[in-house]
Design a protein around this motif. Structure first.
Motif, PDB file in Angstrom:
ATOM      1  N   THR A   1      -4.630 -69.160 110.122  1.00  9.66           N
ATOM      2  CA  THR A   1      -3.378 -68.136 110.833  1.00  9.66           C
ATOM      3  C   THR A   1      -3.990 -68.536 112.160  1.00  9.66           C
ATOM      4  OG1 THR A   1      -2.722 -67.099 108.865  1.00  9.66           O
ATOM      5  CG2 THR A   1      -1.975 -66.784 110.920  1.00  9.66           C
ATOM      6  N   PHE A   2      -3.446 -69.289 112.933  1.00  6.72           N
ATOM      7  CA  PHE A   2      -3.775 -68.857 114.074  1.00  6.72           C
ATOM      8  C   PHE A   2      -2.998 -68.149 114.998  1.00  6.72           C
ATOM      9  CE2 PHE A   2      -5.368 -73.677 115.458  1.00  6.72           C
ATOM     10  CZ  PHE A   2      -5.909 -73.586 115.184  1.00  6.72           C
ATOM     11  N   LEU A   3      -4.098 -67.263 116.353  1.00  5.81           N
ATOM     12  CA  LEU A   3      -3.292 -65.958 116.677  1.00  5.81           C
ATOM     13  C   LEU A   3      -1.774 -66.804 117.264  1.00  5.81           C
ATOM     14  CD1 LEU A   3      -3.508 -64.039 118.767  1.00  5.81           C
ATOM     15  CD2 LEU A   3      -4.524 -65.780 120.165  1.00  5.81           C
ATOM     16  N   PRO A   4      -1.040 -67.352 117.975  1.00  6.82           N
ATOM     17  CA  PRO A   4       0.095 -67.238 117.604  1.00  6.82           C
ATOM     18  C   PRO A   4       1.339 -66.804 116.713  1.00  6.82           C
ATOM     19  CG  PRO A   4      -0.496 -69.580 118.219  1.00  6.82           C
ATOM     20  CD  PRO A   4      -0.977 -68.553 117.835  1.00  6.82           C
ATOM     21  N   GLN A   5       0.754 -67.034 115.701  1.00  9.47           N
ATOM     22  CA  GLN A   5       1.453 -66.976 114.551  1.00  9.47           C
ATOM     23  C   GLN A   5       1.710 -65.542 114.066  1.00  9.47           C
ATOM     24  OE1 GLN A   5      -0.661 -70.227 112.406  1.00  9.47           O
ATOM     25  NE2 GLN A   5       0.937 -71.025 111.412  1.00  9.47           N
ATOM     26  N   LYS A   6       0.225 -65.131 114.175  1.00  9.97           N
ATOM     27  CA  LYS A   6      -0.065 -63.786 114.295  1.00  9.97           C
ATOM     28  C   LYS A   6       0.895 -62.459 115.206  1.00  9.97           C
ATOM     29  CE  LYS A   6      -2.745 -61.186 111.591  1.00  9.97           C
ATOM     30  NZ  LYS A   6      -1.866 -61.514 110.191  1.00  9.97           N
ATOM     31  N   LEU A   7       0.958 -63.967 116.326  1.00 10.15           N
ATOM     32  CA  LEU A   7       2.418 -62.060 117.514  1.00 10.15           C
ATOM     33  C   LEU A   7       3.702 -62.726 117.370  1.00 10.15           C
ATOM     34  CD1 LEU A   7      -0.383 -63.805 120.696  1.00 10.15           C
ATOM     35  CD2 LEU A   7       0.196 -61.796 119.948  1.00 10.15           C
ATOM     36  N   LYS A   8       3.831 -63.647 116.413  1.00  8.59           N
ATOM     37  CA  LYS A   8       5.120 -63.899 116.699  1.00  8.59           C
ATOM     38  C   LYS A   8       5.656 -62.629 115.596  1.00  8.59           C
ATOM     39  CE  LYS A   8       7.147 -67.897 116.195  1.00  8.59           C
ATOM     40  NZ  LYS A   8       8.354 -67.765 117.179  1.00  8.59           N
ATOM     41  N   GLU A   9       4.634 -62.582 114.573  1.00  4.99           N
ATOM     42  CA  GLU A   9       5.180 -61.268 113.229  1.00  4.99           C
ATOM     43  C   GLU A   9       5.456 -60.541 114.496  1.00  4.99           C
ATOM     44  OE1 GLU A   9       2.024 -60.837 110.691  1.00  4.99           O
ATOM     45  OE2 GLU A   9       2.423 -63.597 109.903  1.00  4.99           O
ATOM     46  N   LEU A  10       4.569 -59.964 115.334  1.00  4.06           N
ATOM     47  CA  LEU A  10       5.062 -58.660 116.690  1.00  4.06           C
ATOM     48  C   LEU A  10       6.133 -58.944 117.208  1.00  4.06           C
ATOM     49  CD1 LEU A  10       1.599 -58.596 116.814  1.00  4.06           C
ATOM     50  CD2 LEU A  10       2.634 -57.065 115.652  1.00  4.06           C
ATOM     51  N   GLY A  11       6.788 -60.395 117.264  1.00  6.20           N
ATOM     52  CA  GLY A  11       7.927 -60.640 118.230  1.00  6.20           C
ATOM     53  C   GLY A  11       8.166 -60.759 119.082  1.00  6.20           C
ATOM     54  N   TYR A  12       6.316 -61.275 119.756  1.00 10.35           N
ATOM     55  CA  TYR A  12       6.241 -62.621 120.619  1.00 10.35           C
ATOM     56  C   TYR A  12       7.267 -63.483 120.924  1.00 10.35           C
ATOM     57  CZ  TYR A  12       2.418 -58.971 122.768  1.00 10.35           C
ATOM     58  OH  TYR A  12       1.746 -58.122 123.972  1.00 10.35           O
ATOM     59  N   ALA A  13       7.206 -64.325 121.881  1.00 14.46           N
ATOM     60  CA  ALA A  13       7.517 -65.442 122.588  1.00 14.46           C
ATOM     61  C   ALA A  13       6.381 -66.202 122.465  1.00 14.46           C
ATOM     62  CB  ALA A  13       8.496 -65.413 123.433  1.00 14.46           C
ATOM     63  N   THR A  14       5.612 -66.990 122.066  1.00 15.69           N
ATOM     64  CA  THR A  14       5.058 -68.111 122.375  1.00 15.69           C
ATOM     65  C   THR A  14       5.170 -69.470 123.054  1.00 15.69           C
ATOM     66  OG1 THR A  14       5.068 -68.684 119.884  1.00 15.69           O
ATOM     67  CG2 THR A  14       3.547 -65.995 120.709  1.00 15.69           C
ATOM     68  N   HIS A  15       3.885 -70.267 123.448  1.00 14.68           N
ATOM     69  CA  HIS A  15       3.922 -70.725 124.760  1.00 14.68           C
ATOM     70  C   HIS A  15       2.681 -71.486 125.371  1.00 14.68           C
ATOM     71  CE1 HIS A  15       8.377 -69.595 125.089  1.00 14.68           C
ATOM     72  NE2 HIS A  15       8.003 -68.584 125.462  1.00 14.68           N
ATOM     73  N   ILE A  16       2.565 -72.813 125.202  1.00 16.49           N
ATOM     74  CA  ILE A  16       1.272 -73.057 125.345  1.00 16.49           C
ATOM     75  C   ILE A  16       1.373 -74.289 126.224  1.00 16.49           C
ATOM     76  CG2 ILE A  16       1.195 -74.780 122.913  1.00 16.49           C
ATOM     77  CD1 ILE A  16      -1.651 -75.380 123.712  1.00 16.49           C
ATOM     78  N   ILE A  17       0.610 -74.276 127.699  1.00 21.63           N
ATOM     79  CA  ILE A  17       1.127 -75.104 128.674  1.00 21.63           C
ATOM     80  C   ILE A  17      -0.402 -75.674 129.105  1.00 21.63           C
ATOM     81  CG2 ILE A  17       1.222 -75.679 130.932  1.00 21.63           C
ATOM     82  CD1 ILE A  17       3.333 -73.736 130.727  1.00 21.63           C
ATOM     83  N   GLY A  18      -0.774 -76.990 128.377  1.00 20.87           N
ATOM     84  CA  GLY A  18      -2.108 -77.992 129.394  1.00 20.87           C
ATOM     85  C   GLY A  18      -2.218 -78.683 127.648  1.00 20.87           C
ATOM     86  N   LYS A  19      -3.556 -78.168 127.462  1.00 23.80           N
ATOM     87  CA  LYS A  19      -4.694 -79.003 127.048  1.00 23.80           C
ATOM     88  C   LYS A  19      -4.826 -78.243 125.536  1.00 23.80           C
ATOM     89  CE  LYS A  19     -10.144 -80.917 126.522  1.00 23.80           C
ATOM     90  NZ  LYS A  19     -10.978 -80.516 127.168  1.00 23.80           N
ATOM     91  N   TRP A  20      -4.400 -79.378 124.272  1.00 15.99           N
ATOM     92  CA  TRP A  20      -4.917 -78.847 123.347  1.00 15.99           C
ATOM     93  C   TRP A  20      -6.071 -78.980 122.188  1.00 15.99           C
ATOM     94  CZ3 TRP A  20      -2.718 -75.285 119.567  1.00 15.99           C
ATOM     95  CH2 TRP A  20      -2.986 -75.630 118.226  1.00 15.99           C
ATOM     96  N   HIS A  21      -6.647 -80.284 122.226  1.00 16.63           N
ATOM     97  CA  HIS A  21      -7.958 -80.157 121.860  1.00 16.63           C
ATOM     98  C   HIS A  21      -7.974 -79.454 120.305  1.00 16.63           C
ATOM     99  CE1 HIS A  21     -11.597 -82.733 123.339  1.00 16.63           C
ATOM    100  NE2 HIS A  21     -10.919 -83.211 122.573  1.00 16.63           N
ATOM    101  N   LEU A  22      -7.475 -79.962 119.317  1.00 16.72           N
ATOM    102  CA  LEU A  22      -7.406 -79.274 117.913  1.00 16.72           C
ATOM    103  C   LEU A  22      -7.025 -80.696 116.804  1.00 16.72           C
ATOM    104  CD1 LEU A  22      -7.425 -75.479 118.572  1.00 16.72           C
ATOM    105  CD2 LEU A  22      -9.503 -76.428 117.799  1.00 16.72           C
TER     106      LEU A  22
END
Length: 484
Positions: free
Chosen positions: A115-136
C-alpha cells in the motif's frame, strides 16, 4: 450574572452549546494540513544555498531557515530505491529494488502488494496529485501513479529524460494522466505551471497532498541560459550549468509557494523537501565535505539535504539532529495528516519528534543498503547503529572526497582502494576518514551480526532484462505501459 437568571434547562443548553463551539474550534486548529512533498533529484549536500553561499536558492533557503532543517536525514543511494522507500515505508532490499534503478525496458515495478502513501491519504479524505518523476516501473498500467493512489499524474515514468523534449533512449516519456503528450517548455516551467493549475482548481475545503518529485538536477546537464548566466564566475562549464539548474529548481519551488499564497492555502500547508540521493561529481553535483557520491553507501550518497516548513511545527527556525530515514516519510506524513500507526513496515513515525522539535531515540538504526547479488552496483551492505556505521564490501564506485571543481581538470574522479570492512564513528568522524575496523572489534562483531539478521529478509532483485515489447515504436514513439 446571566447564569443566575436563566432556567436550569437553558443554562444546560448554553453549556452544551459552549462545549460544541470549543470542540469545533479544536477541529479547526487541528484540521488536516495540505501537504507538499518536494523531491529534488541528485541534489548534493553542498548544492543548496543554506550550506553553500555560491548557490542562488533564496526560496529553498527561506523555507529551510524558517522551518526545520533535518541535519541527519537519510535516503537510498539512487533514485528508484529512495522513491519506493518514501511511498511504501519499506527498505528496498525487501522489495527487490536494492540493485540500482528500474530501466525503461524492464518488465518490473515496485511490488503491487504494498500500500502506497497516497492510498492511505485518500482514506483520510485527501486529494492526491503527482507532478514530475515516477521511476517505480511502468510496464503495465497497474504499476503507474493513478493506479497506486494518485488522483492525477503529470510527468514521466522513467529517469534521465531530456529537459526540453522529454526523450530517453529512443522514445518520448511524458503523460498527462494516461494520455501521452509533450510539454513545449523546460521541465521546471512545465511542472510549476501544472502545480499552479492543481492548486488553483483544488477544493479548498479538502486537504491536498501534492507530491512534487522534480527532474532537477539529474543529468543531462541542461538549463536555460538565463540561469547559467547567473554564475559567470564559475569557470567549470558543467558546474556553472548545474548551479543554474539548482536556481531553476528554486524558482519553480518559489512559484509553487506563491500559488499556495494566492489561493489562501500557504498557512495551512506543511512543506517537506528532500533529495532522493547525493550529488554525482561526474555530473557536477557536490557533496563536500561528505565522502562519496550518488550510487555509494558513503554519507555523500545517502545523507540528504532536507527540511520541513509550515503547519504543525512548534519550533520553527531550528535544526533537528535526530535521525530520520527515507522509509520514515510514509508513517510520518500520515501522522501529520491525522492518521494512525501503520503496522508491518520498516518506517517509524517521526512526526511527534519533528513537530515538537524534541530529539528522539526512536530511530537509532537503519540499513543503507543490502545487496548480495554478483554485481552490487550501489554498495553491498551498510548499517548504522547509534553513532557507528559499518560498510561491508563494495561501497560504490566513487570513494573519495570531491571539492567543488574550479576548472575542467578539477572534475577528474579518483577512486582510492579501501578495506573490505569500514567502520566509522560518525559523531566524531562524519566525513568517514578514520576506519576503526581494526580497533573496535566488539562493535564490528555486533554490527556484522545485526547485518546477518537483516539478510534473512532479502528479496531477490527485480529483473532488468530488456523486453522488446517495450519498444516505443510500438506506441507512436512514446514509452507507454501495457506490454508486460
Amino acid at each position: 450574572m446571566l447564569s443566575h437568571i436563566l432556567p436550569i434547562r437553558l443554562r444546560m443548553d448554553v453549556f452544551v452549546y459552549g462545549l460544541l463551539l470549543l470542540t469545533l474550534s479544536k477541529c479547526v486548529v487541528s484540521k488536516s494540513p495540505h501537504i507538499v512533498f518536494i523531491v529534488a533529484d541528485d541534489l548534493g549536500w553542498n548544492d543548496v544555498g543554506f550550506r553553500n553561499p555560491d548557490i542562488i536558492s533564496p526560496n529553498i533557503d527561506y523555507l529551510a531557515k524558517n522551518g526545520m532543517i533535518l541535519n541527519n536525514s537519510y535516503v537510498q543511494p539512487v533514485c528508484t530505491p529512495s522513491r519506493n522507500a518514501f511511498l511504501s515505508g519499506f527498505y528496498p532490499f525487501k522489495s527487490g529494488l536494492q540493485n540500482m534503478v528500474i530501466l525503461p525496458q524492464a518488465p518490473s515495478c515496485a511490488p503491487l502488494n504494498r500500500t502506497f502513501l497516497p492510498q492511505k491519504l485518500k482514506e483520510l479524505g485527501y486529494a492526491t496529485h503527482i507532478i514530475g518523476k515516477w521511476h517505480l516501473g511502468m510496464c503495465k498500467w497497474e504499476c503507474t501513479p493513478t493506479y497506486r493512489g494518485f488522483d492525477t499524474f503529470y510527468g514521466y515514468y522513467n529517469g534521465a529524460e531530456d529537459y526540453y523534449n522529454y526523450t530517453i533512449l529512443n522514445g518520448t516519456d511524458f503523460h498527462d494522466n494516461k494520455e501521452p503528450m509533450r510539454p513545449n517548455e523546460y521541465s521546471t516551467y512545465a511542472y510549476a505551471r501544472r502545480a499552479d493549475k492543481v492548486i488553483t482548481q483544488h477544493n479548498k475545503s479538502q486537504p491536498m497532498f501534492l507530491y512534487l518529485p522534480f527532474q532537477s538536477v539529474h543529468e543531462p546537464i541542461e538549463v536555460p541560459k538565463i540561469y547559467e548566466n547567473m554564475y559567470e564566475d564559475i569557470k567549470n562549464d558543467g558546474r556553472r550549468k548545474f548551479s543554474g539548474m539548482v536556481t531553476a529548481l528554486d524558482d519553480a519551488i518559489g512559484n509553487v509557494t506563491d500559488s499556495l499564497k494566492r489561493n489562501g492555502m500557504f498557512e495551512d500547508t506543511l512543506i517537506i523537501f528532500t533529495s532522493d540521493n547525493g550529488g554525482m561529481p561526474s555530473y557536477s553535483g557536490n557533496n563536500y565535505p561528505l565522502r562519496g557520491s550518488k550510487a555509494t553507501v558513503y554519507e555523500g550518497g545517502t545523507r540528504a539535504s532536507s527540511f520541513v516548513y509550515g503547519l504543525g511545527l512548534q519550533k520553527p527556525n531550528t535544526v533537528f539532529d535526530g535521525m530520520i530515514h527515507a522509509v520514515d516519510w510514509m508513517p510520518t506524513i500520515l501522522s501529520a495528516a491525522g492518521g494512525g500507526q501503520v503496522s508491518g513496515i520498516d518506517g517509524l513515525n517521526m512526526w511527534p519528534s519533528i513537530s515538537e522539535g524534541v530529539p528522539s531515540s526512536l530511530r537509532s538504526e537503519f540499513i543503507y543498503n543490502l545487496d548480495d547479488s554478483l554485481v552490487p552496483i550501489m554498495g553491498r551492505a551498510a548499517i548504522r547503529m547509534g553513532d557507528f556505521k559499518l560498510i561491508e564490501g563494495f561501497a560504490g564506485a566513487f570513494n573519495d572526497w570531491y571539492p567543488v571543481p574550479e576548472t575542467e581538470e578539477d572534475a577528474k574522479i579518483d577512486e582510492p582502494k579501501v578495506d573490505y570492512y569500514q567502520l566509522y564513528n560518525l559523531r566524531d568522524d562524519p566525513n568517514e576518514r578514520n576506519n576503526l575496523h581494526t580497533k573496535e572489534h566488539r562493535m564490528l562483531k555486533k554490527m556484522k551480526e545485526r547485518l546477518e539478521e537483516y539478510r534473512k529478509y532479502i528479496v531477490p532483485p527485480v529483473t532488468e532484462k530488456a523486453d522488446p515489447a517495450s519498444d516505443p515504436n510500438n506506441y507512436n514513439g512514446y514509452w507507454t505501459p501495457g506490454w508486460c
